[in-house]
Design an enzyme around this catalytic site. Structure first.
Site, PDB file in Angstrom:
ATOM      1  N   TYR A 119     -12.400  -3.049  -3.763  1.00  0.00           N
ATOM      2  CA  TYR A 119     -12.287  -3.333  -2.613  1.00  0.00           C
ATOM      3  C   TYR A 119     -14.472  -3.714  -2.891  1.00  0.00           C
ATOM      4  O   TYR A 119     -14.964  -2.678  -2.165  1.00  0.00           O
ATOM      5  CB  TYR A 119     -12.786  -1.577  -2.118  1.00  0.00           C
ATOM      6  N   HIS A 136      -2.000  -5.394   1.077  1.00  0.00           N
ATOM      7  CA  HIS A 136      -2.927  -6.229   0.893  1.00  0.00           C
ATOM      8  C   HIS A 136      -2.429  -7.442  -0.008  1.00  0.00           C
ATOM      9  O   HIS A 136      -1.636  -7.715  -0.589  1.00  0.00           O
ATOM     10  CB  HIS A 136      -4.072  -5.660  -0.189  1.00  0.00           C
ATOM     11  N   ASN A 192      -1.792  -0.117   7.250  1.00  0.00           N
ATOM     12  CA  ASN A 192      -1.721  -1.690   7.356  1.00  0.00           C
ATOM     13  C   ASN A 192      -0.384  -2.557   6.443  1.00  0.00           C
ATOM     14  O   ASN A 192      -0.937  -3.538   6.434  1.00  0.00           O
ATOM     15  CB  ASN A 192      -2.919  -2.986   7.879  1.00  0.00           C
ATOM     16  N   LYS A 211       1.441  -1.559  -0.011  1.00  0.00           N
ATOM     17  CA  LYS A 211       0.068  -0.312   0.223  1.00  0.00           C
ATOM     18  C   LYS A 211       0.547   1.063   0.510  1.00  0.00           C
ATOM     19  O   LYS A 211       2.391   1.085  -0.119  1.00  0.00           O
ATOM     20  CB  LYS A 211      -1.434   0.314   1.377  1.00  0.00           C
TER      21      LYS A 211
HETATM   22  P1  CMP Z   1      -7.367  -5.224   3.637  1.00  0.00           P
HETATM   23  O1  CMP Z   1      -7.514  -6.133   4.668  1.00  0.00           O
HETATM   24  O2  CMP Z   1      -5.725  -5.385   2.232  1.00  0.00           O
HETATM   25  O3  CMP Z   1      -9.000  -4.802   2.528  1.00  0.00           O
HETATM   26  C1  CMP Z   1      -9.627  -3.833   3.325  1.00  0.00           C
HETATM   27  C2  CMP Z   1      -8.164  -2.675   3.892  1.00  0.00           C
HETATM   28  O4  CMP Z   1      -9.722  -1.967   4.880  1.00  0.00           O
HETATM   29  C3  CMP Z   1      -7.888  -3.315   5.044  1.00  0.00           C
HETATM   30  O5  CMP Z   1      -7.151  -3.970   4.796  1.00  0.00           O
HETATM   31  C4  CMP Z   1      -7.760  -1.921   5.843  1.00  0.00           C
HETATM   32  O6  CMP Z   1      -6.850  -0.634   4.997  1.00  0.00           O
HETATM   33  C5  CMP Z   1      -9.438  -1.234   5.456  1.00  0.00           C
HETATM   34  N1  CMP Z   1      -9.886  -1.230   6.673  1.00  0.00           N
HETATM   35  C6  CMP Z   1     -10.816  -2.229   7.163  1.00  0.00           C
HETATM   36  N2  CMP Z   1     -11.290  -2.280   8.757  1.00  0.00           N
HETATM   37  C7  CMP Z   1     -10.553  -1.356   9.161  1.00  0.00           C
HETATM   38  C8  CMP Z   1     -11.453   0.230   9.646  1.00  0.00           C
HETATM   39  N3  CMP Z   1     -11.953  -0.384  10.978  1.00  0.00           N
HETATM   40  N4  CMP Z   1     -10.915   1.510  10.006  1.00  0.00           N
HETATM   41  C9  CMP Z   1      -9.791   1.544   9.497  1.00  0.00           C
HETATM   42  N5  CMP Z   1     -10.162   1.311   7.771  1.00  0.00           N
HETATM   43  C10 CMP Z   1      -9.829  -0.350   7.926  1.00  0.00           C
END
Ligand code: CMP
Length: 137
Positions: free
Chosen positions: A51, A117, A114, A10
């Site tokens: 998404y 992905h 985070n 990311k």
């Molecule tokens: P990922 O699981 O790769 O795909 C969905 C993304 O949405 C996740 O990583 C985070 O980057 C974002 N995400 C998921 N839950 C939350 C949350 N509660 N708050 C902010 N971002 C989120």
């Protein structure tokens, strides 16, 4: 069971200079290979498809904005149980809950930012590989 999966590093990972570190962890797993890799900036249309399952969630709009905030690295990894394996390397979504030793546990603090992905199933991998690497999927 040899599989293929889609990985996105990311914009936070690219901005922070963590591409080598994260790609290195994938490369060092025995027998796994990176078969495509590209630095690119994503447009909204691609992210809306990627998404789609999150439309309407409170984090959706900020997530789509964040994912357009700078270049990402898209890559294809191939190897034994690589779908489950890269999810394990990444750690759970919330980086504070992620164990030290995982990518998110070692480098993250904010759930949205985070770092990585990775496709969560064979079905997702197939769909995401077609979206990001239509030429090879
Ligand atoms: P990922 O699981 O790769 O795909 C969905 C993304 O949405 C996740 O990583 C985070 O980057 C974002 N995400 C998921 N839950 C939350 C949350 N509660 N708050 C902010 N971002 C989120």
């Amino acid at each position: 069971m040899t599989q293929r999966t889609l990985v996105l590093l990311k914009p936070d990972a690219v901005r922070r200079g963590l591409v080598g570190e994260i790609v290195g962890r994938i490369e060092r797993k025995a027998g796994w290979r990176i078969t495509a890799l590209e630095l690119r900036t994503l447009d909204r249309a691609t992210l809306e498809q990627h998404y789609a399952e999150h439309v309407g969630r409170p984090f959706y709009e900020p997530l789509v904005e964040f994912m357009q905030s700078g270049p990402i690295v898209a890559l294809v990894a191939e190897g034994e149980r690589v779908i489950e394996g890269i999810r394990t390397l990444a750690g759970p979504t919330d980086p504070i809950a992620a164990a030290p030793g995982s990518i998110r546990g070692d480098f993250g603090t904010i759930t949205r930012e985070n770092l990585i992905h990775a496709s969560d199933s064979e079905e997702s991998a197939e769909r995401e590989l077609k979206l990001f690497f239509p030429g090879i999927a």
